[in-house]
Design an enzyme around this catalytic site. Structure first.
Site, short mmCIF file in Angstrom:
data_model
loop_
_atom_site.label_atom_id
_atom_site.label_comp_id
_atom_site.label_asym_id
_atom_site.label_seq_id
_atom_site.Cartn_x
_atom_site.Cartn_y
_atom_site.Cartn_z
N HIS A 116 -3.05 7.23 2.64
CA HIS A 116 -3.53 5.92 2.18
C HIS A 116 -4.88 5.67 2.81
O HIS A 116 -5.08 5.89 4.01
CB HIS A 116 -2.52 4.83 2.57
CG HIS A 116 -3.05 3.46 2.35
ND1 HIS A 116 -3.67 3.08 1.19
CD2 HIS A 116 -3.08 2.36 3.16
CE1 HIS A 116 -4.04 1.82 1.28
NE2 HIS A 116 -3.71 1.36 2.47
N CYS A 158 0.82 -1.23 0.00
CA CYS A 158 0.00 0.00 0.00
C CYS A 158 0.85 1.27 0.00
O CYS A 158 0.33 2.37 -0.21
CB CYS A 158 -0.94 0.01 1.20
SG CYS A 158 -2.06 -1.39 1.22
N ASN A 182 -10.34 0.02 0.52
CA ASN A 182 -8.87 0.08 0.48
C ASN A 182 -8.41 -0.46 -0.88
O ASN A 182 -8.50 -1.66 -1.13
CB ASN A 182 -8.31 -0.75 1.64
CG ASN A 182 -6.79 -0.74 1.68
OD1 ASN A 182 -6.13 -0.32 0.73
ND2 ASN A 182 -6.23 -1.21 2.78
#
Ligand code: UT7
Length: 334
Positions: free
Chosen positions: A255, A115, A285
């Protein structure tokens, strides 16, 4: 001689059409819209159809970014794709994107930092331009994590969505563009978030399939604590390197993993909620795609103006974490 300033001259995104809502998930696993919303902030996510791979998402985002930059694909010197869900182990997804763009010849490779991929990728890509080696880099963050979640595991399947975001990087006016980067990793946390099988440690076999080892495994609580601690730390370190403080930041683009992580980190950083770009309610996500997807929402809203200071902060498997400070060089959006 001072180094060449590198900034974003085009932004593009792509998400699959299919929307999977929390209510859809209620039909699939023992969960509820209320639990997902209150524990994560997510309301829905996008799911790539069967046969659609990460490179398919990436190439659409790339075309949109090139279009936005007003340049043609054959002007690209390097394609850098950040992904943890490549089409296959090799060749790289960047090579597949290059083929789909029809621009054989330029350099192409993947970078894997989970990520945190986009933050790592931005840092690496910028250096090719800073050193004068390349003029134009196409940086794409793309992931299709819904291909790797166990739809019977409520701890993970409610969290992820698919998507891609791309930026075109070029020289910009001195003092604009990427001002600083901070990158870090702690491999001792590798077991906290992983897909155990499919690599050389455990190639796919009957055992790996029977034991669901090709799916995402996460120790959610530990990753949560790590993220809350590391997000403000990474942001502060990158700001220090740029000679700035949190009061100079116009937009925090974190993020998008969990709204509680973002809010807790924002409190620790001491940054105003209005300055934080959040869109995880509609995408979940999306791993390395989440920062460019959030950037795009800000960009497309016309809210960005020349001189604005942006702070990108990523964290994820590895463990990895990092941040970029950018002084926006272009006009007010599309
Ligand atoms: O991008 C990569 C980085 N990843 C992340 O940043 C994820 C970080 N972690 C998180 O966001 C959170 O830890 C989660 C959202 C994954 C979980 O939230 P939590 O507040 O840490 O919940 P928990 O894991 O402590 O679980 C609390 C309860 C448990 O039930 P019991 O044991 O208290 O009876 C879980 O079984 O919630 C239960 N639970 C669920 N209930 C309904 C877990 N998942 C679900 C679900 N629906 N989907």
């Amino acid at each position: 001689m001072s180094k060449i300033s590198v900034g974003i001259v085009g932004v593009g995104v792509h998400v699959p059409e299919k929307v999977l809502t929390n209510f859809d998930l209620e039909q699939m696993v023992d969960t509820s819209d209320t639990w997902i919303r209150t524990r994560t902030g997510i309301a829905e996510r996008r799911v790539a159809a069967e046969g659609i791979a990460t490179s398919d998402l990436a190439v659409e985002a790339a075309k949109a970014a090139l279009d936005d930059a007003g340049i043609t694909a054959d002007e690209v010197d390097l394609i850098l794709v950040t992904t943890s869900t490549p089409d296959m182990i090799f060749p790289s997804t960047a090579c597949l994107v290059q083929s789909k763009l029809g621009i054989a010849g330029c350099a192409a490779f993947d970078l894997q930092a989970a990520c945190t991929g986009f933050v790592y990728g931005f840092t690496v890509a910028a250096q090719f331009i800073e050193t004068g080696m390349y003029k134009t880099v196409l940086l794409i963050g793309a992931d299709a994590f819904t291909k790797y979640v166990n739809w019977q595991d409520r701890n993970t399947c409610v969290l992820f969505g698919d998507g891609a975001g791309a930026v075109v990087l070029r020289r910009v006016d001195d003092g604009y563009g990427l001002l600083s980067s901070y990158l870090a990793a702690d491999g001792s946390g590798a077991d906290l978030l992983k897909i155990p099988a499919g690599g050389s440690a455990l190639p796919g076999n009957e055992y790996s399939i029977e034991n669901n080892l090709h799916y995402v495994q996460m120790v959610g609580g530990e990753v949560f604590k790590f993220a809350v601690r590391i997000l403000p730390e990474a942001g502060t370190k990158a700001l220090e390197k740029a000679g700035l403080t949190v009061t100079d930041v116009d937009y925090l683009v974190p993020h998008q993993a969990n709204i509680r992580i973002i809010n807790a980190a924002a409190d620790r950083l001491g940054i105003n909620k209005e300055k934080i770009i959040v869109n995880l309610e509609k995408y979940g996500n999306t791993s390395t795609a989440s920062i460019p997807l959030a950037l795009y929402d800000l960009y497309a809203s016309g809210g960005l103006k020349r001189g604005d200071v942006l702070l990108f902060v990523g964290f994820g498997a590895g463990l990895t974490w990092g941040a970029n400070v950018i002084r926006w060089s272009e006009g007010g959006g599309r």
